[in-house]
Scaffold this active site. Structure first.
Site, PDB file in Angstrom:
ATOM      1  N   GLU A  63       0.827  -1.208   0.000  1.00  0.00           N
ATOM      2  CA  GLU A  63       0.000   0.000   0.000  1.00  0.00           C
ATOM      3  C   GLU A  63       0.861   1.257   0.000  1.00  0.00           C
ATOM      4  O   GLU A  63       0.550   2.249  -0.667  1.00  0.00           O
ATOM      5  CB  GLU A  63      -0.938  -0.016   1.222  1.00  0.00           C
ATOM      6  CG  GLU A  63      -2.132   0.898   1.108  1.00  0.00           C
ATOM      7  CD  GLU A  63      -3.204   0.547   2.140  1.00  0.00           C
ATOM      8  OE1 GLU A  63      -3.893  -0.476   1.959  1.00  0.00           O
ATOM      9  OE2 GLU A  63      -3.349   1.273   3.137  1.00  0.00           O
TER      10      GLU A  63
ATOM     11  N   GLU B 221       2.065   1.664  -3.399  1.00  0.00           N
ATOM     12  CA  GLU B 221       0.960   2.118  -4.242  1.00  0.00           C
ATOM     13  C   GLU B 221       0.742   3.625  -4.074  1.00  0.00           C
ATOM     14  O   GLU B 221       0.537   4.356  -5.052  1.00  0.00           O
ATOM     15  CB  GLU B 221      -0.323   1.348  -3.875  1.00  0.00           C
ATOM     16  CG  GLU B 221      -1.498   1.686  -4.778  1.00  0.00           C
ATOM     17  CD  GLU B 221      -2.791   1.009  -4.340  1.00  0.00           C
ATOM     18  OE1 GLU B 221      -2.776   0.237  -3.348  1.00  0.00           O
ATOM     19  OE2 GLU B 221      -3.819   1.261  -4.995  1.00  0.00           O
TER      20      GLU B 221
ATOM     21  N   CYS C 216      -8.330  -1.859   4.399  1.00  0.00           N
ATOM     22  CA  CYS C 216      -8.178  -2.992   5.329  1.00  0.00           C
ATOM     23  C   CYS C 216      -9.486  -3.390   5.993  1.00  0.00           C
ATOM     24  O   CYS C 216      -9.602  -4.489   6.510  1.00  0.00           O
ATOM     25  CB  CYS C 216      -7.208  -2.648   6.459  1.00  0.00           C
ATOM     26  SG  CYS C 216      -5.687  -1.969   5.878  1.00  0.00           S
TER      27      CYS C 216
ATOM     28  N   SER D 183      -7.346   1.991  -2.142  1.00  0.00           N
ATOM     29  CA  SER D 183      -6.170   1.185  -2.453  1.00  0.00           C
ATOM     30  C   SER D 183      -6.656  -0.149  -3.004  1.00  0.00           C
ATOM     31  O   SER D 183      -7.658  -0.695  -2.544  1.00  0.00           O
ATOM     32  CB  SER D 183      -5.363   0.958  -1.179  1.00  0.00           C
ATOM     33  OG  SER D 183      -4.502  -0.142  -1.356  1.00  0.00           O
TER      34      SER D 183
ATOM     35  N   LYS E 154     -15.313  -9.377   8.492  1.00  0.00           N
ATOM     36  CA  LYS E 154     -14.312 -10.267   7.888  1.00  0.00           C
ATOM     37  C   LYS E 154     -14.946 -11.565   7.412  1.00  0.00           C
ATOM     38  O   LYS E 154     -14.431 -12.201   6.502  1.00  0.00           O
ATOM     39  CB  LYS E 154     -13.200 -10.578   8.894  1.00  0.00           C
ATOM     40  CG  LYS E 154     -12.295  -9.397   9.212  1.00  0.00           C
ATOM     41  CD  LYS E 154     -11.283  -9.145   8.121  1.00  0.00           C
ATOM     42  CE  LYS E 154     -10.485  -7.865   8.405  1.00  0.00           C
ATOM     43  NZ  LYS E 154      -9.785  -7.394   7.197  1.00  0.00           N
TER      44      LYS E 154
ATOM     45  N   GLU F 170     -16.198 -10.677   4.148  1.00  0.00           N
ATOM     46  CA  GLU F 170     -15.067 -10.463   3.235  1.00  0.00           C
ATOM     47  C   GLU F 170     -14.505 -11.802   2.742  1.00  0.00           C
ATOM     48  O   GLU F 170     -14.253 -11.981   1.543  1.00  0.00           O
ATOM     49  CB  GLU F 170     -13.967  -9.679   3.955  1.00  0.00           C
ATOM     50  CG  GLU F 170     -12.775  -9.365   3.071  1.00  0.00           C
ATOM     51  CD  GLU F 170     -11.651  -8.693   3.847  1.00  0.00           C
ATOM     52  OE1 GLU F 170     -11.214  -7.611   3.420  1.00  0.00           O
ATOM     53  OE2 GLU F 170     -11.207  -9.235   4.871  1.00  0.00           O
TER      54      GLU F 170
ATOM     55  N   GLU G  78     -14.644 -13.053  -5.180  1.00  0.00           N
ATOM     56  CA  GLU G  78     -13.343 -12.830  -5.821  1.00  0.00           C
ATOM     57  C   GLU G  78     -12.167 -13.270  -4.937  1.00  0.00           C
ATOM     58  O   GLU G  78     -11.021 -13.250  -5.379  1.00  0.00           O
ATOM     59  CB  GLU G  78     -13.184 -11.351  -6.222  1.00  0.00           C
ATOM     60  CG  GLU G  78     -13.108 -10.343  -5.076  1.00  0.00           C
ATOM     61  CD  GLU G  78     -14.463  -9.819  -4.631  1.00  0.00           C
ATOM     62  OE1 GLU G  78     -15.484 -10.507  -4.876  1.00  0.00           O
ATOM     63  OE2 GLU G  78     -14.520  -8.741  -4.010  1.00  0.00           O
TER      64      GLU G  78
ATOM     65  N   CYS H  35      -9.875  -1.453  14.918  1.00  0.00           N
ATOM     66  CA  CYS H  35     -10.181  -2.875  15.138  1.00  0.00           C
ATOM     67  C   CYS H  35     -10.282  -3.249  16.615  1.00  0.00           C
ATOM     68  O   CYS H  35     -10.969  -4.198  16.971  1.00  0.00           O
ATOM     69  CB  CYS H  35      -9.125  -3.741  14.476  1.00  0.00           C
ATOM     70  SG  CYS H  35      -8.928  -3.344  12.732  1.00  0.00           S
TER      71      CYS H  35
END
Lengths: 394, 593
Positions: free
Chosen positions: B280, B283, B306, B326, B365, B368, B373, B522
């Site tokens: 990141e 990037e 994230c 990102s 999560k 996710e 994908e 988190c």
């Protein structure tokens, strides 16, 4: 008493009050008010002893005084025309026939308290009169302009929830949210509609304000009793010889009332609608209709001996179970439990002694509910189960 | 500030004007039970269990909602109060399908606790629980209306903290319930799966979809190699789930417990957090280069990716800003993709016989990991996601004496990490870690903050911002000479929303924005132990920074295992392998509230 005698007495009593439905020159009343000092108007309303005619009976002058003293960017008056109490239909006629008086009352409040915007919160079911009423408002708005009174009044439509007759739920509804009562304090006079000082008065209360300015506080005071001054518009229904809308002095005994309206076989009168108190025959002579006895928003439902009080109570509870806003525990769950409870006693699923648990529950609801809706369910429940226990539990 | 003086049970107390009766009682050590009240949320005054008696008043007062007033005489333990509270609790029990023996929240249920305290009878009244079918449509959140007591904490959480309003009260009276838009199932609506509602639900009406049994089955299967990764914030929350006080760092005990549970490889998401910084950070520098040196039209500010709750939020609410995200996968998904490729190869494990489990402070999560994908390893990259709470459950089920475990280390290859990775768990941590690395890449020097602690990006303010002047750069970064890198950090989606509105209006001054869906980051995640409060989150965050400061390596690019993976496998950040395994794309979604 013959029917002719009854009619004569009734006519005399109505003549004695005859304020709301009497032709008046409201424009002149407003002109008179505008020549008075603001404080004098509030004093006059206070002196008249006028208390809220929606049922709760809060002194109108005190409410206005609070709003006048409150500071805000703007102040509002809302005419509570969410007449939803079962058995009450007098505001409908007042608005249909005497909207001038109501709007004049609002304008007097506006002038006295420093309000610049007014709304008539019209219950959804009364939408048929909305256009006509808005027309009246438009007519008056022009008059206010010509009289150089910085005030406009408009109609807002409710959506049909009973709880929106509670002033803070009404305000929530006007602001576009769920009609749920707010935590109080703050009260609307300090922080109401759009968080600004707001006076919320019942239709009849505002109409009386106009008559008080017209005839003077002393005249108003001379009707009724020490605790219940003035007249009151009653909605009389049920098992009656005569029914309909009557303007009568406060302070009559129930016996006097039943003698005039009953069908000769009256066993109970439910005073103040579903959320009011049930008065049994044995208490007619000793019960005063007024704030010192049984207060009422106007509904008087008469039951004769053919009626089942179980059915009456169940009907009320079905109403409350559905019309609770659902926000606070005592009201949301309590209403369901009272209804299911009397049904369970009837079917034998719960013992007769369960009625005592339910009566205690009703008392808890009356002290722990968030607003007047949940707090008042104990009135019908405990009065009916006290006086007609044998009809509920057997 | 004006003060008011009142008495609570005849004890005189002075509080600031505006404080509630409940606040005043707390001040003199009088506990009043509450259910709908929550420190993070606005006042509701709905449940009424906090009623108290005010001398001279007919009705009882809801102490959480009524402001203390001068001269008030309050009594919290009268017959009238006790009886009313007991009745109210019994009413709540009548609309709550108890099932205490099988309920996931049993032992950690506020209704159960208060019912026990008042010896309330669950059968005092007739059962009126809402037996609507349990909504298990979401891979993250289970909604069971039969346990709901309509306290509206979830509604207020979703609206006030997250600005999402996926949940709302519908209907009235006996039909009142907490529901979604048009009562659609949870997977259909704008819910971000953040789980903040779960953290504030006093009962078991909202819980995470739990996969404990699936994970036991994997562990029990001798044919299967079960890999487990643990997110940074878990190590400062897990102790609470096992009876320890908030703010304990239990990294070593956690590693030991995971081994005892039977996981074959005990690894660390912190490893892939370091990897995220490499990818990141690079990037960001590439985007800055394209924007500043090559004058290309590049989406800036760049935003972190994230937090899966945040990702679903932006997919619903600001799909036009997806290019600003990102492309890096979250550390969980980077780890998942590498576990079944790099790690499997190095350890000689057949990836088709590998089950990848992650322990997360997060419910989103779970969603996710289930995104279609997320299979770049050729398999589902992460098979099961457990919350910190679920891991706590498994440790209790296994009879492990957690508090007295000897510390152990993570397994190698994907188990080494740095202080930069640990702080991912707190709001501002990703930003701090990224700055530590990016600044050094560009200038060859450490970030100009004492002990590497970038204080301006730390703390619990909803939105934080900082500017870092970049000077004396290496020749290849000359286009950044003298530039001021402007960054912002938001946590709680209601704060993220403010930054997005700024970008939409073309008024965002920032180059890089870190967003975490949950308040506090988190450490306050929807999968963390219950209860949560500003105080608890503060303690967890403090623990995170202690853990950082105690680690020998505190910069992601210095992690030897990171250096090794680039040498042996990935070759360079944003390289071919990275692109395939570590980067992703996003899905614009309908906005149905």
């Amino acid at each position: 008493m013959s029917n002719t005698d009854k009619n004569e007495i009734l006519n005399k009593m109505q003549e004695r009050v005859n304020l709301i439905f009497k032709n008046s020159d409201c424009s002149a009343i407003l002109d008179k008010a505008l020549t008075m000092k603001q404080d004098d108007i509030i004093k006059s309303v206070t002196d008249s002893g006028l208390r809220g005619r929606g049922g709760a009976g809060f002194p109108t002058g005190l409410k206005w005084k609070g709003a006048a003293a409150a500071s805000g960017n703007i102040k509002y008056i809302i005419c509570n025309a969410d007449e939803g109490e079962p058995g009450t239909f007098k505001d409908r006629r007042i608005l249909e026939e005497e909207a001038d008086k109501v709007i004049t009352g609002m304008a007097i409040c506006a002038y006295a308290v420093g309000v610049s915007e007014g709304y008539i919160y019209l219950r959804g079911e009364y939408n048929f009169m909305k256009d006509k009423l808005q027309g009246e408002c438009d007519k008056w708005n022009d008059k206010f302009k010509s009289k150089k009174l910085n005030f406009t009044v408009n109609v807002r439509s409710g959506a049909g929830a009973y709880v929106c007759g509670e002033e803070t739920a009404l305000i929530e509804s006007m602001e576009g949210r769920r009609g749920e009562p707010r935590n109080k304090p703050p009260f609307p006079v300090g922080a109401g509609y759009m968080n600004e000082p707001t006076v919320v008065n019942n239709v009849e209360t505002l109409a009386y304000v106009a008559t008080i300015i017209d005839k003077g506080a002393d005249y108003f005071k001379s009707i009724g009793t020490k605790d219940s001054m003035g007249g009151k518009v009653f909605s009389v229904s049920g098992d009656c010889a005569v029914k309909g809308i009557y303007e009568l002095p406060l302070g009559m005994t129930m016996q006097e009332f039943v003698d005039l309206f009953g069908d000769g076989d009256t066993k109970a009168v439910q005073v103040g609608g579903a959320s009011g108190t049930c008065v049994p025959r044995k208490n007619f002579a000793t019960t005063v209709i007024g704030f010192e006895g049984v207060p009422t928003g106007g509904s008087m439902m008469l039951f004769n001996s053919k009626r089942s009080m179980f059915n009456a109570l169940r009907n009320y509870l079905e109403f409350f179970e559905e019309e609770s806003c659902g926000q606070c525990t005592p009201c949301r769950v309590g209403c369901q439990q009272l209804l299911k409870g009397i049904e369970a006693i009837r079917s034998g699923e719960r013992p007769v002694s369960y009625i005592e648990e339910l009566r205690k529950l009703a008392v808890t609801m009356s002290v722990a509910s968030k607003c007047g809706l949940g707090q008042s369910v104990a009135s019908p429940f405990n009065s009916i189960t006290e006086h007609f226990r044998e009809e509920i539990c057997y | 500030m004006d003060n008011v003086t009142l008495t609570i049970n005849d004890i005189k107390v002075t509080v600031e004007k505006g404080a509630t009766i409940l606040d005043a009682a707390k001040k003199v050590g009088v506990r009043i039970p509450t259910l709908c009240h929550h420190e993070d949320l606005c006042v509701a005054g709905n449940c009424r269990v906090c009623v108290v008696e005010q001398k001279g008043a007919r009705a009882l007062q809801a102490s959480c909602a009524v402001p203390a007033a001068e001269g008030m005489q309050i009594y919290t333990n009268t017959k009238k109060v006790r009886e009313a509270r007991k009745t109210i609790i019994e009413l709540l029990l009548s609309e709550h399908a108890g099932e205490c023996t099988s309920c996931y929240r049993s032992g950690n249920c506020e209704l159960q606790a208060i019912a026990q305290e008042y010896l309330a009878d669950g059968d005092a009244f007739i059962d009126v629980a809402d037996m609507t079918e349990i909504d298990i449509s979401s891979p993250a959140i289970v909604k069971d209306d039969s346990k709901c007591i309509k306290c509206t904490r979830c509604v207020r959480t979703c609206a006030e903290l997250q600005g999402v309003s996926a949940l709302w009260a519908i209907n009235k009276g006996n039909h009142t319930k907490i529901s979604t838009f048009m009562s659609k199932p949870m997977h259909y609506v704008v819910c971000t799966n953040c789980g903040q509602c779960i953290n504030r639900c006093p009962t078991g009406a909202l819980t995470e979809r739990n996969y404990i049994q699936d994970v036991w089955s994997a562990i029990d299967d001798p044919e299967v190699h079960v890999v487990v990764q643990t997110a940074p914030a878990v190590r400062v929350g897990l102790g609470e789930a096992l009876g320890m006080e908030p703010g304990r760092v239990v990294t070593g005990k956690m590693a030991a417990a995971l081994r005892k549970l039977g996981f074959d490889s005990v690894l660390d998401t912190d490893f892939s957090a370091d990897l995220t910084i490499m990818e990141e950070g690079t990037e960001l520098l590439v985007r800055l280069k394209e924007a500043l040196a090559e004058k290309k039209n590049v989406a800036l500010p760049m935003m972190t990716s994230c937090s899966p709750g945040w990702i679903k939020f932006i997919e619903h609410q600001y799909p036009e800003l997806l290019d600003n995200l990102s492309t890096c996968k979250s550390p969980q998904q980077m780890f998942g993709a590498l576990a079944k490729t790099y790690y499997a190869k190095k350890k000689g494990v057949d990836p088709s016989k590998m089950i990848s489990v992650s322990i997360m402070p997060c419910t989103a999560k779970k969603f996710e990991a289930a995104r279609p994908e997320m299979n770049s390893s050729g398999f589902q990259d992460v098979d099961y996601v457990l919350t910190t709470r679920e891991l706590g459950h498994m440790i209790r089920q296994a009879g492990i004496d957690f508090e007295n475990l000897q510390d152990e280390k993570f397994d190698t290859i994907m188990g080494e990490s740095t202080g930069a990775a640990v702080i991912f768990g707190a709001t501002g941590g990703v930003m701090e870690a990224a700055l530590r690395t990016a600044y050094e890449i560009v200038t060859g020097r450490e970030v100009p903050f004492a002990n590497l602690n970038i204080e301006p990006v730390r703390g619990m303010d909803g939105i934080k911002s900082a500017a870092v002047k970049i000077e004396k750069v290496k020749p290849e970064w000359s286009f950044l000479e003298g530039a001021e890198l402007k960054v912002a950090i938001a946590h709680g989606l209601v704060n993220a929303d403010k930054l997005m509105k700024e970008i939409e209006a073309g008024k965002s001054p920032y180059h890089f924005i870190e967003i975490m869906a949950c308040p506090g980051g988190c450490i306050g995640g929807g999968g963390q132990p219950i209860p949560t409060s500003p105080e608890i989150r503060k303690k967890r965050a403090e623990a995170i920074y202690v853990a950082d400061s105690e680690l020998p390596i505190r910069k992601s690019h210095e992690n030897p295992e990171i250096q090794m993976i680039y040498k042996d496998f990935l070759h360079e950040p944003l390289g071919h392998h990275s692109h395939e395994l570590l980067h992703t794309h996003y899905t614009p979604r309908r906005n149905v509230k």
